[in-house]
Write a protein that holds these residues in place. Structure first.
Motif, short mmCIF file in Angstrom:
data_model
loop_
_atom_site.label_atom_id
_atom_site.label_comp_id
_atom_site.label_asym_id
_atom_site.label_seq_id
_atom_site.Cartn_x
_atom_site.Cartn_y
_atom_site.Cartn_z
N GLY A 193 0.70 -1.45 -0.13
CA GLY A 193 -0.34 -0.09 0.04
C GLY A 193 0.82 1.69 0.04
O GLY A 193 1.80 0.79 1.07
N ARG A 194 0.59 2.59 -0.49
CA ARG A 194 0.92 3.96 -0.83
C ARG A 194 0.50 4.18 0.42
O ARG A 194 -0.75 4.65 0.57
N GLY A 195 1.85 5.08 0.75
CA GLY A 195 0.84 5.70 2.20
C GLY A 195 0.72 7.54 1.74
O GLY A 195 0.45 7.00 0.48
N ARG A 196 -0.30 8.00 2.43
CA ARG A 196 -0.72 8.97 1.87
C ARG A 196 -0.48 10.41 2.81
O ARG A 196 -0.75 10.29 3.98
N LEU A 197 0.14 11.21 1.83
CA LEU A 197 0.58 12.33 2.46
C LEU A 197 -0.90 13.77 2.21
O LEU A 197 -1.17 13.72 0.72
N ALA A 198 -1.96 14.12 2.85
CA ALA A 198 -2.66 15.11 3.35
C ALA A 198 -2.31 16.02 3.11
O ALA A 198 -1.82 16.38 4.10
N VAL A 199 -1.72 17.31 2.22
CA VAL A 199 -1.51 18.79 2.37
C VAL A 199 -2.82 19.63 3.11
O VAL A 199 -3.70 20.14 1.45
N VAL A 200 -2.94 20.15 3.91
CA VAL A 200 -4.02 20.65 4.43
C VAL A 200 -4.61 22.47 5.18
O VAL A 200 -3.54 22.47 5.66
N GLY A 201 -5.10 22.46 4.15
CA GLY A 201 -5.21 23.69 4.76
C GLY A 201 -6.50 24.37 5.90
O GLY A 201 -7.21 23.76 5.27
N LEU A 202 -6.03 25.69 6.65
CA LEU A 202 -6.97 25.42 7.88
C LEU A 202 -7.73 26.41 7.93
O LEU A 202 -8.54 26.68 8.87
N GLY A 203 -7.38 26.86 6.54
CA GLY A 203 -8.19 28.52 6.17
C GLY A 203 -7.44 29.49 7.64
O GLY A 203 -6.98 29.66 8.51
N PRO A 204 -8.56 31.00 7.77
CA PRO A 204 -7.78 31.99 8.94
C PRO A 204 -7.78 31.75 10.45
O PRO A 204 -7.14 32.38 10.64
N GLY A 205 -8.14 30.76 10.50
CA GLY A 205 -8.65 30.47 12.09
C GLY A 205 -9.99 30.48 12.66
O GLY A 205 -10.01 29.32 13.80
N ALA A 206 -10.69 30.67 12.14
CA ALA A 206 -12.60 30.75 11.81
C ALA A 206 -13.06 28.52 12.38
O ALA A 206 -12.84 28.82 10.58
N ARG A 207 -13.29 28.23 13.24
CA ARG A 207 -14.16 27.11 12.87
C ARG A 207 -14.68 26.43 11.64
O ARG A 207 -15.11 26.05 10.51
N ASP A 208 -15.71 28.09 11.21
CA ASP A 208 -16.54 27.55 10.53
C ASP A 208 -15.96 27.67 8.60
O ASP A 208 -16.61 27.56 7.90
N LEU A 209 -14.57 28.20 8.67
CA LEU A 209 -13.79 28.54 7.93
C LEU A 209 -13.43 27.38 7.59
O LEU A 209 -12.14 27.49 5.96
N LEU A 210 -12.94 26.66 8.12
CA LEU A 210 -12.38 25.09 7.50
C LEU A 210 -12.77 24.12 6.89
O LEU A 210 -14.45 23.97 7.41
N THR A 211 -12.86 24.16 6.01
CA THR A 211 -14.23 23.06 4.95
C THR A 211 -14.27 21.78 5.67
O THR A 211 -13.29 21.09 6.05
N PRO A 212 -15.34 21.11 5.17
CA PRO A 212 -15.56 20.11 5.40
C PRO A 212 -14.68 18.83 4.53
O PRO A 212 -14.26 18.02 5.31
N ARG A 213 -13.58 18.66 4.09
CA ARG A 213 -12.96 18.45 2.93
C ARG A 213 -11.83 18.10 4.06
O ARG A 213 -11.27 17.45 4.13
N ALA A 214 -11.05 19.45 4.52
CA ALA A 214 -10.37 19.23 5.61
C ALA A 214 -10.54 18.65 6.64
O ALA A 214 -9.43 18.11 7.32
N LYS A 215 -11.30 18.58 7.76
CA LYS A 215 -11.99 18.16 8.19
C LYS A 215 -11.97 16.68 8.58
O LYS A 215 -11.88 15.39 8.42
N ALA A 216 -12.33 16.72 7.15
CA ALA A 216 -12.65 14.47 6.98
C ALA A 216 -10.77 14.51 6.44
O ALA A 216 -11.19 13.36 7.24
N GLU A 217 -10.41 14.61 6.32
CA GLU A 217 -8.98 14.75 6.21
C GLU A 217 -7.80 13.87 8.07
O GLU A 217 -7.33 14.17 7.61
N LEU A 218 -8.29 15.25 8.10
CA LEU A 218 -7.92 15.24 9.30
C LEU A 218 -8.32 13.96 10.80
O LEU A 218 -7.91 13.76 11.17
#
Length: 560
Positions: free
Chosen positions: A314-339
């Motif tokens: 199996g190949r390792g998986r690296l997700a490079v995730v942008g958290l946004g400027p800081g507010a939780r509601d500006l963190l995208t659903p895709r970012a939450k799923a990757e975390l």
């Protein structure tokens, strides 16, 4: 297919909204409710019932057959306030479906599955075939009892709170065999079976060869990822039929590509027939991996099929995730799923603190302080190369003055890399200021730690001469207090003192502050590293206290 059943006008309204949103995925069942549920239960993979949970329980109870085959069932109340996975939360996908339904209808998913309730990924939700005591091992994980992980082959699993010892264990393996007491076997798709076949080779002969080869090698057919062969055999019925029986795809390669693969057992026969001295071994090895079983022929006389088996870890998986400027509601659903998917998190300590509560139990956190960007990138890539699921986090968008660049400079094609976009500081500040980025714009970092000032100054001059709106990142620190005044002076050579300038500090955070001033009035001493400075172009105006850069100039001329 998702069956939709309702009984009242309110239920029908919600049902129709879901049907309109998913026209290719749904089928509406009309008529008496009991008959509709019965038909949908037998015909669909999932059901959404706009009925009371008690009513659905009574209707589906006589239809239940087996947890592995029953459809997932979600109940939605008359007011579409809640989406309740009633049946098949994991195996039937009802938990995930409830979340999707909630997004469409604005309903709240009510998930009661124990693992989901405490943030643990279910062993039966990992997308891998499994065998053994799933309930017992899961219960041990939930109770905090020691559960060991024995990874015979590397695979990027999500985080689970494993310990080194325990009476119960999870074994990740492609080897054949039955699970021991208190054990769960996870079967990752690591095996590639290369297949060659003469024209008209029977499905039974090809299948018997593959299954016999795996059995004698002590390998599990549930870990076969694909059958591989030469392009000329892409529609060979024996190969296609065997793949269908095994439930795997057929992957093909051009003869010239296979001819370049070094194999232990080349032959003149396939070279004459299809243009390569090897089909089975070469096709199995074409994607890389370890040759576990060299070419074998079927037992029929004459033999019409050959196969070889390769293990492709199996190949390792690296997700490079942008958290946004800081507010939780500006963190995208895709970012939450990757975390939540990552078993290893790498990041700056202050960014880790922002999202620590979103991580699943068992996530290994590798955090460090300011100024270690390249070290973090190397660490994340190294962890992924070990076959792990890794998330590397950065603020804003990870590709804008953040971690994506150093990470991708380290990464090679031996790992999978996923980029997860985030809301950048420039966009967050722009939304606060009004619409300063309404026309062509650029971002410039004034930090000369990585870029010589001569290069930065040349870019500022180019932006000034091109009349671009400019957003300055890293504008001023204690040790760099002259760069911002210099950059503003360059812009002032091409723009009037009344040019609007927006200053935003800690955009979207609790201590956010912002103001709109002018190029002539801005005091650089009021700016620090937590600030984004946006300088308008010659068309930018202050309207009702907000910065506005028009998309074009005609409407502005007409309004004068």
């Amino acid at each position: 297919m998702i069956g939709l059943i309702s009984a009242t006008a309110a239920g029908e309204a919600a049902r129709d909204r879901l049907a309109a949103a998913w026209p290719e995925r749904t089928r509406v069942y009309d008529g008496p409710v009991a008959d509709a549920v019965r038909r949908a239960f037998g015909e669909c993979e999932q059901l959404v019932c706009f009925l009371a949970t008690g009513a659905v329980v009574r209707l589906v109870a006589p239809l239940l057959a087996d947890k592995a085959s029953d459809p997932g069932v979600v109940c939605v109340d008359e007011a579409a306030r809640f989406a309740v996975p009633l049946l098949g939360g994991h195996g039937g996908g009802a938990n995930a479906l409830a979340g999707e339904v909630g997004e469409v209808l604005g309903a709240r998913p009510v998930v009661t599955t124990a693992t989901d309730a405490v943030g643990l990924p279910g062993l039966d939700t990992l997308g891998l075939p499994y065998e053994g005591d799933v309930a017992g091992v899961t219960r041990a994980l939930l109770d905090g009892e020691p559960v060991a992980l024995n990874a015979e082959v590397a695979w990027p699993l999500p985080p689970l709170p494993f310990t080194g010892r325990g009476d119960r264990r999870v074994r990740v393996t492609d080897r054949a065999g039955e699970p021991a007491d208190g054990e769960v076997l996870l079967r990752p798709p690591t095996l590639v079976v290369g297949v060659g076949a003469s024209r008209g080779a029977p499905v039974a002969e090809v299948l018997d060869l593959i299954e016999g080869t795996l059995r004698e090698a002590g390998l599990s057919p549930r870990s076969v990822a694909e059958l591989a062969t030469v392009d000329a055999k892409s529609e060979e019925p024996g190969i296609v039929g065997a793949a269908a029986r095994l439930g795997v795809p057929v992957v093909t390669y051009p003869a010239e590509e296979l001819a370049a693969v070094e194999v232990p057992n080349p032959s003149a026969a396939p070279l004459a027939a299809v243009g390569t001295p090897s089909v089975a071994e070469a096709a199995a090895l074409a994607g890389g991996g370890e040759l576990l079983v060299p070419k074998r022929k079927s037992a029929a006389r004459p033999a019409m099929a050959t196969c070889a088996v390769v293990r492709r870890p199996g190949r390792g998986r690296l997700a490079v995730v942008g958290l946004g400027p800081g507010a939780r509601d500006l963190l995208t659903p895709r970012a939450k799923a990757e975390l939540r998917r990552a078993s290893v998190l790498v990041g700056l300590d202050q960014y880790v603190d922002q999202i620590r509560d979103l991580l699943r139990p068992g996530t290994r956190i590798l955090e460090s302080g300011l100024g270690a960007e390249e070290e973090r990138a190397r660490t994340a890539v190294a962890e992924a190369r070990e076959g792990r699921a890794v998330a590397l986090i950065g603020s804003g968008d990870a590709g804008v003055y953040a971690m994506a660049s150093p990470a991708l400079a380290e990464a090679s094609d031996d790992i999978d890399v996923v980029g997860v976009p985030g809301v950048t500081a420039a966009l967050a500040a722009g939304a606060i200021l009004g619409a300063p980025l309404g026309h062509d714009h650029m971002s410039i970092s004034l930090s000369d730690l990585h870029t010589p000032w001569e290069v930065i100054e040349r870019r500022v001059r180019a932006a000034a001469e091109a009349d671009l709106v400019v957003t300055f990142y890293n504008p001023r620190s204690r040790g760099r207090d002259w760069q911002l005044p210099k950059a503003l002076a360059i812009l002032a050579g091409h723009r009037a003192p009344a040019t609007p300038v927006g200053v935003v500090r800690n955009a979207s955070r609790a201590d956010e502050s912002s103001r709109v001033t002018t190029l002539g009035a801005l005091d650089p001493a009021t700016v620090d590293m937590m600030t984004v400075v946006t300088v308008g172009n010659t068309a930018t105006r202050i309207i009702a206290g907000r910065m506005v850069t028009p998309r074009g100039y005609r409407w502005q001329e007409d309004s004068k």
